[in-house]
Write a protein that holds these residues in place. Structure first.
Motif, PDB file in Angstrom:
ATOM      1  N   ASP A 246       0.861  -1.353  14.961  1.00 41.81           N
ATOM      2  CA  ASP A 246       1.563  -2.022  13.866  1.00 41.81           C
ATOM      3  C   ASP A 246       2.105  -3.393  14.278  1.00 41.81           C
ATOM      4  OD1 ASP A 246       2.472  -1.643  11.077  1.00 41.81           O
ATOM      5  OD2 ASP A 246       4.465  -1.885  11.943  1.00 41.81           O
ATOM      6  N   LEU A 247       2.157  -3.670  15.582  1.00 42.13           N
ATOM      7  CA  LEU A 247       2.564  -5.000  16.036  1.00 42.13           C
ATOM      8  C   LEU A 247       1.542  -6.058  15.652  1.00 42.13           C
ATOM      9  CD1 LEU A 247       3.890  -4.124  19.600  1.00 42.13           C
ATOM     10  CD2 LEU A 247       5.267  -4.784  17.634  1.00 42.13           C
ATOM     11  N   ILE A 248       0.289  -5.647  15.448  1.00 42.99           N
ATOM     12  CA  ILE A 248      -0.758  -6.589  15.058  1.00 42.99           C
ATOM     13  C   ILE A 248      -0.609  -6.882  13.567  1.00 42.99           C
ATOM     14  CG2 ILE A 248      -3.234  -7.016  14.971  1.00 42.99           C
ATOM     15  CD1 ILE A 248      -3.562  -4.879  17.120  1.00 42.99           C
ATOM     16  N   PRO A 249      -0.433  -8.136  13.197  1.00 39.50           N
ATOM     17  CA  PRO A 249      -0.260  -8.431  11.775  1.00 39.50           C
ATOM     18  C   PRO A 249      -1.539  -8.218  10.995  1.00 39.50           C
ATOM     19  CG  PRO A 249      -0.450 -10.463  13.033  1.00 39.50           C
ATOM     20  CD  PRO A 249      -0.389  -9.340  14.028  1.00 39.50           C
ATOM     21  N   LEU A 250      -1.378  -7.924   9.744  1.00 39.96           N
ATOM     22  CA  LEU A 250      -2.453  -7.853   8.760  1.00 39.96           C
ATOM     23  C   LEU A 250      -3.302  -6.591   8.883  1.00 39.96           C
ATOM     24  CD1 LEU A 250      -3.478  -9.697   6.444  1.00 39.96           C
ATOM     25  CD2 LEU A 250      -5.234 -10.519   8.006  1.00 39.96           C
ATOM     26  N   VAL A 251      -3.748  -6.228  10.086  1.00 39.09           N
ATOM     27  CA  VAL A 251      -4.652  -5.091  10.248  1.00 39.09           C
ATOM     28  C   VAL A 251      -4.059  -3.989  11.105  1.00 39.09           C
ATOM     29  CG1 VAL A 251      -6.708  -6.521   9.953  1.00 39.09           C
ATOM     30  CG2 VAL A 251      -5.779  -6.169  12.237  1.00 39.09           C
ATOM     31  N   GLY A 252      -2.867  -4.206  11.680  1.00 38.75           N
ATOM     32  CA  GLY A 252      -2.298  -3.236  12.603  1.00 38.75           C
ATOM     33  C   GLY A 252      -2.036  -1.891  11.959  1.00 38.75           C
ATOM     34  N   ALA A 257      -3.442   3.747  10.803  1.00 34.07           N
ATOM     35  CA  ALA A 257      -3.763   4.761   9.800  1.00 34.07           C
ATOM     36  C   ALA A 257      -5.094   5.441  10.116  1.00 34.07           C
ATOM     37  CB  ALA A 257      -3.815   4.118   8.414  1.00 34.07           C
ATOM     38  N   VAL A 258      -6.059   4.668  10.614  1.00 29.97           N
ATOM     39  CA  VAL A 258      -7.353   5.259  10.968  1.00 29.97           C
ATOM     40  C   VAL A 258      -7.185   6.253  12.120  1.00 29.97           C
ATOM     41  CG1 VAL A 258      -9.623   4.744  11.925  1.00 29.97           C
ATOM     42  CG2 VAL A 258      -8.687   3.305  10.116  1.00 29.97           C
ATOM     43  N   ALA A 259      -6.417   5.848  13.144  1.00 31.87           N
ATOM     44  CA  ALA A 259      -6.210   6.748  14.288  1.00 31.87           C
ATOM     45  C   ALA A 259      -5.470   8.013  13.883  1.00 31.87           C
ATOM     46  CB  ALA A 259      -5.449   6.009  15.387  1.00 31.87           C
ATOM     47  N   GLY A 261      -5.017   9.226  10.802  1.00 34.19           N
ATOM     48  CA  GLY A 261      -5.776   9.997   9.822  1.00 34.19           C
ATOM     49  C   GLY A 261      -6.910  10.783  10.459  1.00 34.19           C
ATOM     50  N   GLY A 262      -7.602  10.191  11.441  1.00 39.35           N
ATOM     51  CA  GLY A 262      -8.660  10.918  12.128  1.00 39.35           C
ATOM     52  C   GLY A 262      -8.139  12.136  12.867  1.00 39.35           C
ATOM     53  N   ALA A 263      -7.014  11.960  13.575  1.00 38.39           N
ATOM     54  CA  ALA A 263      -6.421  13.099  14.283  1.00 38.39           C
ATOM     55  C   ALA A 263      -5.959  14.171  13.303  1.00 38.39           C
ATOM     56  CB  ALA A 263      -5.252  12.623  15.140  1.00 38.39           C
ATOM     57  N   ALA A 264      -5.410  13.758  12.166  1.00 40.77           N
ATOM     58  CA  ALA A 264      -4.940  14.737  11.183  1.00 40.77           C
ATOM     59  C   ALA A 264      -6.102  15.500  10.553  1.00 40.77           C
ATOM     60  CB  ALA A 264      -4.124  14.027  10.100  1.00 40.77           C
ATOM     61  N   PHE A 265      -7.220  14.824  10.266  1.00 41.88           N
ATOM     62  CA  PHE A 265      -8.381  15.515   9.684  1.00 41.88           C
ATOM     63  C   PHE A 265      -9.008  16.481  10.678  1.00 41.88           C
ATOM     64  CE2 PHE A 265      -8.581  12.375   6.191  1.00 41.88           C
ATOM     65  CZ  PHE A 265      -8.837  13.254   5.149  1.00 41.88           C
TER      66      PHE A 265
END
Length: 354
Positions: A246-252, A257-259, A261-265
Motif C-alpha cells: 500500500d506504500l506504492i501509490p496508485l497500484v499498491g 488485494a491480489v495477494a 484475495g488469492g490467499a483467501a480463495f
C-alpha cells in the motif's frame, strides 16, 4: 517590412524552434533515463525521511555526520531485512506447499472435488474449464523451468535497491554542504527566503512520508481483521504484505488485494469473496476519505487540493505522478506563500469566502 523587422522575426522564429527542440530533447532524455530518475526520486524521499533521525543521532551521540548517517542507515536496513524475512519465510513455505499440492488440486478440479473443483461444479464450468486446467498445468511446468526472466528481475531489483540506498546515503551526508554552497551563491538577500523554502519543503516531504505510513498501517490492520475473521492462514504475514504494498501509490492497494484475495480463495471461496468485497470498499474509502484527511494534516493542505492533485497527477504522470502529486502541491503552496504578497493572499481568501 524593413530589413530590421525581418531579422527580428527570423530571430524570434529561430528562438521558438530552438525552445521546441530543446524541450523535445529534454523529454526524450527524461524518457531514456526514466529508471534512473525514478531511483533518484525514491532516494530523495528516503533521504528526507531519514534525515531527522540522522540529525538527532548527530546531536546526542555521534558528532560526525558520516558516522551518524551510517548508523541510521544500518538500523534502517536491519529493520527492513527483518520485515522481509518475516514476510518471505512463510511465503516461501506456502509456495512450497502449494507446489506440492498442485497436481492433487488439478486432479480434484478435473473431477469436481476440492475447493476449486467445488466452485467449478457449482457454477457448471467444470467441462468448459477442463482444457484450460491442462493448459495451466503445462504453463506451470514451463514456468518452473524458465528462471532467466525471474533471475533478471531479481538482479534488477537488487541493483535498484542498492542504487537508491547509496544515493540516499550520499544525499544525507552531503546535504548540509550542498545547501551551504547554494546559500552562499544566493547571497545574503535571498538566504532567509531559501532557508524557509528548504525547511518547508523538507517538512512537506516528511509529512507526506509519515502520512503514507499511517495510511499503510491502517490498511494492514483492517486487512488483518478481515483475514482473521474469515479464518485465512498467516493473516498477520499477508496483512504485512498488504501494508508494504500500500506504500506504492496508485497500484499498491490493488497489488495487496491480489495477494490477499488469492490467499483467501485458496482457503475457501467464501473467504475470497469477502476479502475482494472488502478491498473494493476499502479502496474507495482510502482514496476519497483517508488520504485527503490524513494528508491534509501531515502536509498542511486542503483535503480538496490533496484529492484533485492526486487525481490529476495520476492521470498525467501515472505512478510517478501519483507519487509526486502531494509533495509538489505542498511545495507550490510554500512558493506561493513566499513570492505572492500577503495582501493579495488575504484578498484572494476573502473573495473565496464571499
Amino acid at each position: 517590412m524593413s530589413e530590421v523587422d525581418d531579422r527580428t522575426t527570423a530571430r524570434r522564429v529561430l528562438i521558438a524552434i530552438g525552445l521546441v527542440l530543446a524541450t523535445a530533447a529534454g523529454l526524450v532524455l527524461m524518457w531514456q533515463t526514466r529508471r534512473v530518475l525514478a531511483w533518484t526520486v525514491v532516494a530523495v524521499f528516503l533521504a528526507v525521511a531519514l534525515n531527522p533521525l540522522v540529525e538527532r543521532v548527530q546531536r546526542r551521540w555521534v558528532r560526525r555526520r558520516t558516522v551518524a548517517t551510517l548508523l541510521v542507515f544500518l538500523a534502517f536496513l536491519v529493520v527492513l531485512g527483518a520485515l522481509a524475512a518475516l514476510v518471505l519465510v512463510p511465503l516461501v513455505e506456502q509456495l512450497g506447499r502449494f507446489a506440492e499440492r498442485a497436481p492433487e488440486l488439478v486432479r480434484e478440479a478435473r473431477g469436481g472435488r476440492g475447493p476449486v473443483g467445488g466452485v467449478l461444479e457449482r457454477l457448471h464450468l467444470r467441462q468448459a474449464a477442463g482444457p484450460h486446467i491442462d493448459q495451466l498445468q503445462r504453463y506451470g511446468a514451463q514456468a518452473g523451468r524458465s528462471t532467466v526472466a525471474a533471475l533478471r528481475a531479481t538482479v534488477q531489483g537488487v541493483a535498484g535497491a542498492l542504487t537508491v540506498t547509496v544515493l540516499a546515503f550520499l544525499m544525507v551526508v552531503q546535504g548540509p554542504r550542498l545547501l551551504s554552497g547554494v546559500l552562499a551563491l544566493a547571497g545574503e538577500g535571498r538566504r532567509g527566503r531559501l532557508c524557509r523554502i528548504g525547511r518547508g519543503a523538507s517538512r512537506t516531504i516528511t509529512g507526506y512520508v509519515g502520512g503514507n505510513l499511517v495510511i499503510s498501517v491502517i490498511c494492514g490492520l483492517a486487512t488483518f481483521v478481515v483475514l482473521a475473521l474469515t479464518g485465512v492462514p498467516f493473516a498477520g504475514v499477508i496483512a504485512l504484505v498488504v501494508a508494504v504494498a500500500d506504500l506504492i501509490p496508485l497500484v499498491g492497494a490493488t497489488l495487496g488485494a491480489v495477494a490477499a484475495g488469492g490467499a483467501a480463495f485458496l482457503h475457501s471461496p467464501t473467504a475470497g469473496v469477502v476479502v475482494l468485497v472488502f478491498f473494493v470498499l476499502y479502496q474507495q474509502v482510502e482514496n476519497h476519505l483517508l488520504q485527503p484527511v490524513i494528508m491534509s494534516h501531515t502536509v498542511q493542505l486542503n483535503p480538496l487540493v490533496v484529492l484533485v492533485s492526486v487525481l490529476v497527477a495520476a492521470e498525467l504522470g501515472g505512478l510517478v505522478g501519483a507519487l509526486l502529486a502531494i509533495p509538489v502541491a505542498g511545495i507550490v503552496r510554500i512558493l506561493l506563500r513566499e513570492f505572492v504578497p500577503a495582501s493579495q493572499r488575504h484578498r484572494a481568501a476573502e473573495s473565496g469566502e464571499t
